[in-house]
Motif scaffolding. Structure first.
Motif, short mmCIF file in Angstrom:
data_model
loop_
_atom_site.label_atom_id
_atom_site.label_comp_id
_atom_site.label_asym_id
_atom_site.label_seq_id
_atom_site.Cartn_x
_atom_site.Cartn_y
_atom_site.Cartn_z
N ASP A 13 51.81 34.11 4.17
CA ASP A 13 52.48 33.90 5.24
C ASP A 13 52.12 33.23 7.02
OD1 ASP A 13 54.74 33.73 3.67
OD2 ASP A 13 55.42 35.76 4.45
N GLU A 14 51.37 34.51 6.93
CA GLU A 14 50.28 34.62 8.41
C GLU A 14 49.38 33.29 8.35
OE1 GLU A 14 47.94 37.28 11.53
OE2 GLU A 14 48.87 37.68 10.51
N SER A 15 48.39 32.97 7.18
CA SER A 15 47.67 32.15 7.16
C SER A 15 48.03 30.57 6.54
CB SER A 15 46.87 32.69 5.27
OG SER A 15 46.41 33.43 5.34
N MET A 16 49.46 30.37 5.81
CA MET A 16 49.43 29.25 6.36
C MET A 16 50.18 29.02 7.43
SD MET A 16 51.24 28.92 2.43
CE MET A 16 52.10 27.72 3.24
N GLN A 17 50.52 29.21 8.51
CA GLN A 17 51.00 29.40 9.99
C GLN A 17 50.30 28.95 10.87
OE1 GLN A 17 53.93 32.66 10.41
NE2 GLN A 17 55.06 32.41 9.32
N LYS A 18 49.24 29.70 10.46
CA LYS A 18 48.11 29.30 11.54
C LYS A 18 46.49 28.87 10.75
CE LYS A 18 48.55 34.22 13.84
NZ LYS A 18 49.20 35.77 14.32
N ALA A 19 46.67 27.84 10.19
CA ALA A 19 46.07 27.44 9.56
C ALA A 19 45.45 25.92 10.80
CB ALA A 19 46.29 26.10 8.62
N SER A 20 44.85 26.05 10.56
CA SER A 20 43.55 25.14 11.73
C SER A 20 44.15 23.36 11.28
CB SER A 20 42.39 25.40 11.74
OG SER A 20 41.83 24.90 11.19
N LEU A 21 43.89 22.62 12.38
CA LEU A 21 44.72 21.27 12.36
C LEU A 21 43.16 20.68 10.99
CD1 LEU A 21 45.54 19.60 15.41
CD2 LEU A 21 47.21 19.96 12.78
N ASN A 22 41.90 21.09 11.24
CA ASN A 22 40.47 20.81 10.31
C ASN A 22 41.08 21.24 8.78
OD1 ASN A 22 39.21 19.15 12.31
ND2 ASN A 22 38.41 21.96 13.29
N ASP A 23 41.43 22.52 8.88
CA ASP A 23 41.90 23.24 7.70
C ASP A 23 42.71 22.13 6.86
OD1 ASP A 23 40.42 24.98 8.16
OD2 ASP A 23 41.84 26.89 8.84
N LEU A 24 44.16 21.90 7.29
CA LEU A 24 45.24 21.04 6.71
C LEU A 24 44.11 19.61 6.15
CD1 LEU A 24 48.09 21.89 8.95
CD2 LEU A 24 47.66 22.78 6.73
N TYR A 25 43.56 18.77 7.14
CA TYR A 25 42.78 17.65 7.20
C TYR A 25 42.44 18.47 5.95
CZ TYR A 25 40.50 13.93 7.56
OH TYR A 25 39.76 12.27 6.97
N VAL A 26 41.78 19.37 5.70
CA VAL A 26 40.09 19.15 4.15
C VAL A 26 41.63 19.01 3.35
CG1 VAL A 26 39.12 20.61 3.89
CG2 VAL A 26 38.19 20.01 5.88
N LEU A 27 42.59 19.97 3.29
CA LEU A 27 43.24 20.44 2.13
C LEU A 27 44.05 18.85 1.95
CD1 LEU A 27 44.51 22.73 0.31
CD2 LEU A 27 46.11 22.67 2.78
#
Length: 126
Positions: A13-27
């Motif tokens: 849960d914490e990993s998903m909540q604190k993902a950076s915008l860069n991580d979300l973009y790559v994803l």
């Protein structure tokens, strides 16, 4: 909820909540999934009785790969999505943060209920 990979625990849960915008973009670019899709799939995952049924759908597999990658990134592991997901399936698991329900204690045979006769006779009507 914790994700367990090869015996190491990751905060899901914490990993998903604190993902950076860069991580979300790559994803999003690499998998086509965004954070809402991941959360929806995590909820959906918990409804399957057999985890293999969940893994039978391509979107679910991609969501699991994304969750694993985010958890490992959050833990400081600088891996590609492919590297993060190269572990065998039998080394991936989940652990609930909810406490285990306590088993109801069996009555102590040495303790006599207050409304019964120690000799085993039912109480007399009053």
């Amino acid at each position: 909820m914790k994700l367990i990979i090869s015996g190491k625990k990751y905060e899901l849960d914490e990993s998903m909540q604190k993902a950076s915008l860069n991580d979300l973009y790559v994803l999003k670019v690499r998998s086509g999934m965004g954070i809402k899709s991941l959360k929806d799939n995590l909820i959906k995952m918990q409804t399957y009785e057999d985890p293999l049924d969940f893994l039978d759908e391509a979107d679910n597999l991609m969501a699991l790969q994304a969750m694993i990658w985010l958890c490992r990134r959050f833990a400081g592991e600088n891996l590609t999505i492919e590297q993060a997901n190269s572990c065998p399936l039998n080394e991936i698991g989940f652990e609930s943060d909810e406490p285990e329900p306590e088993a109801e204690a069996a009555p102590d045979p040495k303790v006599t209920p207050p409304d019964s006769d120690p000799a085993g006779e039912p109480p007399a009507p009053q």
